[in-house]
Scaffold this active site. Sequence first.
Site, short mmCIF file in Angstrom:
data_model
loop_
_atom_site.label_atom_id
_atom_site.label_comp_id
_atom_site.label_asym_id
_atom_site.label_seq_id
_atom_site.Cartn_x
_atom_site.Cartn_y
_atom_site.Cartn_z
N CYS A 134 0.19 3.51 2.99
CA CYS A 134 0.82 2.96 4.20
C CYS A 134 2.31 3.29 4.22
O CYS A 134 2.85 3.70 5.26
CB CYS A 134 0.64 1.45 4.26
SG CYS A 134 -1.08 0.91 4.34
N CYS A 137 0.83 -1.21 0.00
CA CYS A 137 0.00 0.00 0.00
C CYS A 137 0.87 1.26 0.00
O CYS A 137 1.63 1.50 0.94
CB CYS A 137 -0.91 -0.02 1.23
SG CYS A 137 -1.80 1.52 1.53
#
Length: 111
Positions: free
Chosen positions: A34, A31
């Site tokens: 993230c 991600c």
Amino acid sequence: MTSEYRTEQPDRTEIDALTGPAVVEFGTNWCGICKAAQPNIAEAFAKYPNVRRIKVEDGSGRPLGRSFNVRLWPTLVFMRDGRQVAKLVRPEDSQSIADALALIDAPAAAS
């Protein structure tokens, strides 16, 4: 502090049984949001070395994330003695994370 989200999932009962301050961080290793949040998260955690950080990979069919109503990554769940105190979804700065950490680790905030 681990840099990767763990694929093994602790059971919710294990999380609820934790003592002291802890943060369960949900996300995935692939991600981009993230990854971009990691410097802010690390900066905030540097001031709170006593707080346990548990990075857990989330996704479809992952019961731990569903039990905390995780829908977006990263999501940080701030806990004290197994009880949720705060939750941040996609935090954009280290200060908001530090503020939530102060809620669960009062002794560090006082020093």
